[in-house]
Design a protein around this motif. Structure first.
Motif, PDB file in Angstrom:
ATOM      1  N   PHE A   1       4.056   3.680   2.291  1.00 60.66           N
ATOM      2  CA  PHE A   1       4.408   2.393   2.471  1.00 60.66           C
ATOM      3  C   PHE A   1       4.292   1.406   1.347  1.00 60.66           C
ATOM      4  CE2 PHE A   1       4.048   4.301   6.715  1.00 60.66           C
ATOM      5  CZ  PHE A   1       5.450   3.881   7.259  1.00 60.66           C
ATOM      6  N   THR A   2       2.863   1.720   0.848  1.00 62.86           N
ATOM      7  CA  THR A   2       2.659   0.690  -0.346  1.00 62.86           C
ATOM      8  C   THR A   2       3.469   1.030  -1.560  1.00 62.86           C
ATOM      9  OG1 THR A   2       0.371   0.416   0.389  1.00 62.86           O
ATOM     10  CG2 THR A   2       0.582   0.216  -2.064  1.00 62.86           C
ATOM     11  N   GLN A   3       3.770   2.088  -1.771  1.00 59.74           N
ATOM     12  CA  GLN A   3       4.338   2.866  -2.956  1.00 59.74           C
ATOM     13  C   GLN A   3       5.770   2.052  -2.892  1.00 59.74           C
ATOM     14  OE1 GLN A   3       3.989   7.062  -2.487  1.00 59.74           O
ATOM     15  NE2 GLN A   3       2.987   6.958  -4.645  1.00 59.74           N
ATOM     16  N   ALA A   4       6.412   2.219  -1.785  1.00 57.79           N
ATOM     17  CA  ALA A   4       7.825   1.753  -1.613  1.00 57.79           C
ATOM     18  C   ALA A   4       7.809   0.000  -1.861  1.00 57.79           C
ATOM     19  CB  ALA A   4       8.370   1.820  -0.316  1.00 57.79           C
ATOM     20  N   ARG A   5       6.845  -0.710  -1.192  1.00 60.91           N
ATOM     21  CA  ARG A   5       6.746  -2.064  -1.462  1.00 60.91           C
ATOM     22  C   ARG A   5       6.670  -2.328  -3.035  1.00 60.91           C
ATOM     23  NH1 ARG A   5       3.298  -6.109   1.987  1.00 60.91           N
ATOM     24  NH2 ARG A   5       4.735  -7.563   0.926  1.00 60.91           N
ATOM     25  N   LEU A   6       5.460  -1.360  -3.813  1.00 63.82           N
ATOM     26  CA  LEU A   6       5.443  -2.035  -5.217  1.00 63.82           C
ATOM     27  C   LEU A   6       6.763  -1.825  -5.979  1.00 63.82           C
ATOM     28  CD1 LEU A   6       2.008  -0.474  -5.627  1.00 63.82           C
ATOM     29  CD2 LEU A   6       2.515  -2.722  -5.394  1.00 63.82           C
ATOM     30  N   GLY A  13      10.995  -1.415   2.057  1.00 65.94           N
ATOM     31  CA  GLY A  13      12.056  -1.256   1.011  1.00 65.94           C
ATOM     32  C   GLY A  13      12.727   0.042   0.929  1.00 65.94           C
ATOM     33  N   MET A  14      12.331   1.060   1.834  1.00 65.52           N
ATOM     34  CA  MET A  14      13.021   2.263   1.745  1.00 65.52           C
ATOM     35  C   MET A  14      14.289   2.181   2.649  1.00 65.52           C
ATOM     36  SD  MET A  14       9.661   4.804   2.808  1.00 65.52           S
ATOM     37  CE  MET A  14       8.251   3.594   2.927  1.00 65.52           C
ATOM     38  N   ASN A  15      15.334   2.819   1.807  1.00 62.73           N
ATOM     39  CA  ASN A  15      16.548   2.641   2.441  1.00 62.73           C
ATOM     40  C   ASN A  15      17.407   4.135   2.422  1.00 62.73           C
ATOM     41  OD1 ASN A  15      17.060   2.946  -0.296  1.00 62.73           O
ATOM     42  ND2 ASN A  15      18.957   1.831  -0.322  1.00 62.73           N
TER      43      ASN A  15
END
Lengths: 551, 164
Positions: B89-94, B123-125
């Motif tokens: 979740f953090t990786q995606a936001r970054l 931000g995952m799609n």
């Protein structure tokens, strides 16, 4: 008190309907028990020894009388007629049926309540000072900040699957009544040393459980505008680096400990630099908006004395004792803060019946502007009682068995539910607390002992906060027998300390005698009656106590 | 059926994972994604192909490692080794918010109905749902909740300021 907007209401309705769907998918077998567990836990639903347990959030310990009546209704309709106020200012029901839970959540939603994030590896209900807004030693009211944290942390998409649970406490006064040092993050409102600016002292990595630790101050002064960006930075570092290989090493306290305080601070500050100007930076308009919900009520202008009150103080010793123990001064002249003791010989610590809840709601309406607070020591507070009403309120509280004069005294015991209810417990704790209460239930003795805390946990998870009691009791199972370890010298206040085990454990029928001996050593050795147990213990050290207990 | 959702629609997965890159001659055609180590070792060779290219991160990788490569990538694959492990979740936001990645951020592993809402907010799609999940039934998970309090990849402002 915060008033829900249409969107807050909408969110609760959507949440209940989502949970109904999850229960339905579980019952159809589309969701495995393991996966359902993650979902039900995020709605406060645990599977305990005998039944499910539902934990309902009381945001920063603040309840309206209407909410209290709903809690009573739930206790009556869906449970066995009582509820248990916990050390996290929440309420727990021990006997709900799974199929009833969506209906309970519906009933809660009608009064702006829920069980969101009261368990699971996410940010839990934020706790605070039960005297927020009325305390004389307050620097600033912590509740507006708690409400901003509540909104920021509710369904935070990034931090809903953390390595472990995460607890935040906020205190706004000189005295710490929120135990900030034993939370994953503790925030203390402080005034800047160089200006009149308000900000936070930020503690990270406190916690109890198997590895008790006090939080480290990772920032001495954080401007209030930066509160949420800083929290986000801490949580982000924790989400990425917190250990996930071992459930017992997954709390942020272990990360801070293993990384080192200095290095951890650097990581947080580096992350914060990159997000501090983002959408979570708080502006004056945000504070104005949220503080608007917590304005002072319109207090009457009253003298700080009342003839009837004075007379009863002189003529009725029981009343005078109650006033001496359970009443606190209020910031407003002519008003007092009243502690409702949930610690009697007749009910487990923190338990309240449905009838008592309804009566408390009525008393709040009649005497205290309709509000009730819960405390982390498992008591309740009526925060705005006029001095002239104290005699009448006392009479009503006595009839409800809520006027035991023991606040912050030896029989004001914190206890977890223990082996009587809890699936994790290894020993009973309620019967021990009741045995201690029965032994010391004498006003003169309690009064003479003064300020002292006894906390009892039924296993090493330490829900009874035994590490931070002056006298802590930990029940463990040793080869099939419940035995009790004694811990001395802890504190959950501004002088926070983790107590130390004094020696080998005692059996259930010995532990009350052991506590009695500890108290005797104090009484015999204190310099004068003003010297509290903790101060004396710190001066004397453990040797005298050890000698008395073990020879 | 691929059990794959892209931009809130059930879609077919055009991408092939590719590992074991030994020599440039045997590079496959089409859209492939490679583990981060392969990308770091053979970036130039991989870029000689015509197909689209993606990189798969482990959930312990710092996305900053590929921040300068993002313009050349069309896909970043993130992993959820188990549902409770929320590092991605953090990786995606970054990737989305800090490094401005415009391509697909794809969730793989224990990708389940009840996380889709949180994943899209971060931000995952793209979502490779776990085999036992039903992609078309899962589409409603994106809209179960419509109220969001905090900024994330889908919102710049907290709710209390959006209302103003």
């Amino acid at each position: 008190m915060y008033q829900y907007s249409e969107q807050d209401h909408q969110l609760l309705l959507e949440r209940v309907s989502q949970f109904r769907g999850q229960v339905a998918r579980r019952l159809k077998g589309e969701l495995s028990e393991e996966e359902f567990k993650h979902q039900r836990l995020r709605n406060g639903l645990y599977l305990q020894l005998h039944a499910y347990m539902l934990r309902v959030a009381i945001p920063y310990g603040l309840l309206s009388s209407e909410q209290m009546r709903t809690l009573a209704h739930i206790a009556r309709k869906y449970d066995k007629g009582y509820g248990h106020f916990s050390t996290r200012q929440n309420i727990q029901y021990n006997w709900p049926k799974l199929e009833d839970v969506p209906d309970i959540l519906d009933d809660l939603a009608k009064v702006e309540m829920h069980a969101i994030q009261t368990s699971g590896n996410c940010i839990r209900n934020t706790t605070s000072d039960p005297l927020a807004g009325v305390a004389r030693d307050e620097i600033e009211d912590p509740r507006p900040y708690c409400e901003l944290i509540r909104q920021w942390s509710t369904f935070h998409p990034e931090f809903n699957f953390l390595p472990r649970k995460f607890k935040i406490a906020v205190s706004g006064a000189t005295q710490d009544r929120a135990a900030v040092a034993v939370h994953d993050i503790g925030l203390r409102l402080v005034k800047s040393k160089t200006s009149e600016e308000i900000g936070f002292e930020v503690y990270v990595g406190g916690g109890l459980g198997r590895t008790p630790m006090l939080g480290k101050v990772i920032r001495a002064f954080l401007p209030k505008q930066d509160m949420l960006t800083y929290l986000e930075a801490i949580l982000r570092v924790y989400n990425m680096l917190g250990r996930r290989d071992n459930i017992y090493k997954a709390r942020i306290k272990i990360l801070v400990h293993e990384t080192g305080e200095e290095k951890f601070r650097e990581l947080v500050e580096a992350e914060w630099e990159k997000i501090k100007a983002g959408g979570l930076y708080l502006k004056e308009e945000d504070f104005n908006w949220v503080k608007g919900f917590f304005n002072d009520p319109e207090y009457d202008i009253l003298p700080d004395q009342d003839a009837d009150f004075e007379n009863l103080m002189l003529s009725n010793a029981d009343f005078a004792r109650w006033v001496d123990k359970n009443i606190e001064l209020h910031k407003q002249s002519g008003y007092r803060i009243v502690y409702l003791s949930l610690k009697t010989a007749h009910q487990p610590p923190g338990d309240v019946t449905a009838d008592q809840m309804d009566a408390i709601a009525d008393l709040a309406d009649k005497y205290s502007l309709g509000h009730i607070r819960t405390t982390h020591r498992q008591n309740l507070v009526l925060s705005d009682v006029q001095l002239k009403d104290l005699p009448a309120l006392w009479g009503e509280l006595k009839a409800l068995d809520l006027a035991t004069p023991n606040y912050n005294h030896v029989t004001d015991i914190i206890s977890c539910p223990g082996l009587d209810y809890c699936a994790l417990a290894t020993a009973r704790s309620i019967p021990i607390s009741q045995a201690i209460t029965a032994r010391f239930d004498d006003y003169d003795f309690i009064n003479d002992l003064g300020d002292v805390s006894i906390n009892i946990s039924g296993c090493i998870n330490a829900c009874g906060h035994h590490h931070v009691a002056n006298i802590g009791i930990l029940g463990v199972n040793k080869k099939g027998t419940e035995v009790y370890q004694l811990t001395l010298g802890g504190s959950a206040r501004e002088d926070a300390a983790i107590g130390k085990i004094i020696g080998p454990a005692f059996e259930a029928d010995e532990i009350v005698d052991a506590v009695s001996e500890v108290l005797s050593v104090y009484l015999e050795n204190r310099e004068d009656p003003e010297e509290t147990f903790l101060t004396a213990y710190r001066r004397l050290g453990p040797a005298l106590f050890k000698e008395r207990l073990y020879g | 059926m691929d059990n794959y959702i892209k931009d809130r629609k059930v879609d077919s997965n055009e991408w092939m994972p590719f590992t074991g890159l030994e020599d440039g001659d045997s590079l496959p055609t089409g859209d492939i994604y490679v583990p981060l180590e392969e990308w770091l070792n053979a970036r130039e060779t991989l870029l000689t192909r015509n197909g689209r290219l993606g990189v798969a991160l482990r959930n312990t990788d710092d996305p900053a490692i590929i921040k300068d490569d993002l313009e050349r990538l069309d896909l970043v694959v993130l992993e959820f080794p188990k549902m409770a492990d929320g590092r991605a979740f953090t990786q995606a936001r970054l990737l989305r918010e800090r490094y401005g990645f415009k391509g697909e951020i794809r969730a793989t592993g224990d990708v389940l109905y009840d996380q889709l809402f949180y994943m899209q907010r971060c931000g995952m799609n793209g979502f490779e749902l776990r085999d036992d999940q039903n992609a078309s039934n899962s589409l409603k998970a994106f809209d179960e909740m419509t109220v969001t309090y905090q900024p994330a990849s889908d919102e710049e402002l907290p709710l209390w300021r959006r209302n103003k």
